[in-house]
Design an enzyme around this catalytic site. Sequence first.
Site, PDB file in Angstrom:
ATOM      1  N   GLN A 202       0.858  -1.175   0.000  1.00 43.96           N
ATOM      2  CA  GLN A 202       0.000   0.000   0.000  1.00 43.96           C
ATOM      3  C   GLN A 202       0.903   1.236   0.000  1.00 43.96           C
ATOM      4  O   GLN A 202       1.420   1.655   1.038  1.00 43.96           O
ATOM      5  CB  GLN A 202      -0.920  -0.028   1.212  1.00 43.96           C
ATOM      6  CG  GLN A 202      -1.767  -1.300   1.295  1.00 43.96           C
ATOM      7  CD  GLN A 202      -2.764  -1.430   0.160  1.00 43.96           C
ATOM      8  OE1 GLN A 202      -3.722  -0.675   0.055  1.00 43.96           O
ATOM      9  NE2 GLN A 202      -2.533  -2.401  -0.719  1.00 43.96           N
ATOM     10  N   GLY A 243     -12.196   2.317   3.315  1.00 44.45           N
ATOM     11  CA  GLY A 243     -11.215   1.487   2.641  1.00 44.45           C
ATOM     12  C   GLY A 243     -10.209   2.289   1.832  1.00 44.45           C
ATOM     13  O   GLY A 243     -10.344   3.509   1.645  1.00 44.45           O
ATOM     14  N   HIS A 244      -9.207   1.593   1.300  1.00 46.88           N
ATOM     15  CA  HIS A 244      -8.134   2.287   0.584  1.00 46.88           C
ATOM     16  C   HIS A 244      -8.626   2.929  -0.703  1.00 46.88           C
ATOM     17  O   HIS A 244      -9.508   2.424  -1.390  1.00 46.88           O
ATOM     18  CB  HIS A 244      -6.954   1.354   0.309  1.00 46.88           C
ATOM     19  CG  HIS A 244      -7.300   0.103  -0.449  1.00 46.88           C
ATOM     20  ND1 HIS A 244      -6.396  -0.900  -0.626  1.00 46.88           N
ATOM     21  CD2 HIS A 244      -8.423  -0.302  -1.063  1.00 46.88           C
ATOM     22  CE1 HIS A 244      -6.939  -1.872  -1.330  1.00 46.88           C
ATOM     23  NE2 HIS A 244      -8.171  -1.519  -1.609  1.00 46.88           N
ATOM     24  N   ASN A 245      -8.053   4.104  -0.993  1.00 48.62           N
ATOM     25  CA  ASN A 245      -8.327   4.859  -2.214  1.00 48.62           C
ATOM     26  C   ASN A 245      -9.741   5.407  -2.296  1.00 48.62           C
ATOM     27  O   ASN A 245     -10.191   5.804  -3.380  1.00 48.62           O
ATOM     28  CB  ASN A 245      -8.011   4.036  -3.466  1.00 48.62           C
ATOM     29  CG  ASN A 245      -6.533   3.743  -3.593  1.00 48.62           C
ATOM     30  OD1 ASN A 245      -6.117   2.597  -3.404  1.00 48.62           O
ATOM     31  ND2 ASN A 245      -5.733   4.755  -3.854  1.00 48.62           N
ATOM     32  N   SER A 263     -11.822   2.202  -3.010  1.00 46.20           N
ATOM     33  CA  SER A 263     -12.086   2.872  -4.290  1.00 46.20           C
ATOM     34  C   SER A 263     -13.501   3.433  -4.412  1.00 46.20           C
ATOM     35  O   SER A 263     -13.910   3.834  -5.505  1.00 46.20           O
ATOM     36  CB  SER A 263     -11.794   1.946  -5.481  1.00 46.20           C
ATOM     37  OG  SER A 263     -10.424   1.556  -5.460  1.00 46.20           O
TER      38      SER A 263
END
Length: 348
Positions: A202, A243-245, A263
């Site tokens: 990450q 969550g990521h992004n 995302s």
Amino acid sequence: MPTLAELAAAIAPRLGSEADIRGDARIEITGLGPIETAASGQITHLSGRAYQRFLPTTQASAVLLREADADACPAAAVVVANPYLAFALVSQLFDDAPAVPAGIHPDASVHPDASVDATASIGAQATVAAGAAIGPRARIGPGAHVGEDSVVGADSVVHAGAVLYHGVRIGKRCAIHSHAVIGADGFGFTPNERGELVAIAQLGGVVLGDDVVIGAGTMIDRGAIDDTVVGDGVKMDNNVQIGHNCVIGEHTLICGCAGMVGSTRVGRHCVLAGAARIGGDQPIEICDFVQISVDTTVTRSITEPGIYSGGVLHSPHGQWKRNALRFNQLGDLARRVARLEAEAQRAR
């Protein structure tokens, strides 16, 4: 103690409208209270119809309310266009959070390569890693951690026990409450030929805009390549998972236990009510001015503003069990209806 006139004068510039006093403006206000239990000396507010029944008997010395309710008020009235906003502004004037002196506590650990403004405060057992920058009047609470190359902007507060991993950038006037974790790895893995899960590094960070509030125990994952981004004025309750992004638009409100997969993109001025969930086979986008109701699961993008709901209302347990069984029969029922419609069509 401030007088009612002084309170009205203090909040009027931020209300964007008048704060018109009906009654004795010289009353001293000692604090705030709910309209149904407020005591003499306190100021309260009438913001919703559900509380209107308490107005005639309130013991408060002053009430923030709309013009339509002023004649029924037994106390001094402060007539405003938005009583709840007025109450929020008054509450800030009575904030009694203890003042924290500038400086670095002897038990704190600050790396020599970190930058700490002379007006900032670093609490006991807090750690500030190499390359981190703590801005003017920022506060890092006891036991909090600011990771390598992270930035905490002016007047922001990282409360006790909160953790900022490396490469996290916090804007001005933000509040990160206790045990929030900003910048942990996103949940990214892929199986190899033996089915073993291999981590995807990450490499992104987390960027929070100005005036952002992050609740206790909330987790915001760092991006896989690009950053996870939270816009100006966003407010998150406790125990939220981002969550990521993900990208969260300005002035969006996310309530407790809500969560979204990586995302996801959420627009400006949205509301995710408690336990709302966003996730599907493809990245989901939520347009501006969308409200997601309590316990609703969103699995497809939303392109039109409005209120969206998907939870099942509570019912007595026996009734719920019967309806749950019927729900499992919906596929068969749909096929039977389609067959009956086709037979009816042929019979015409």
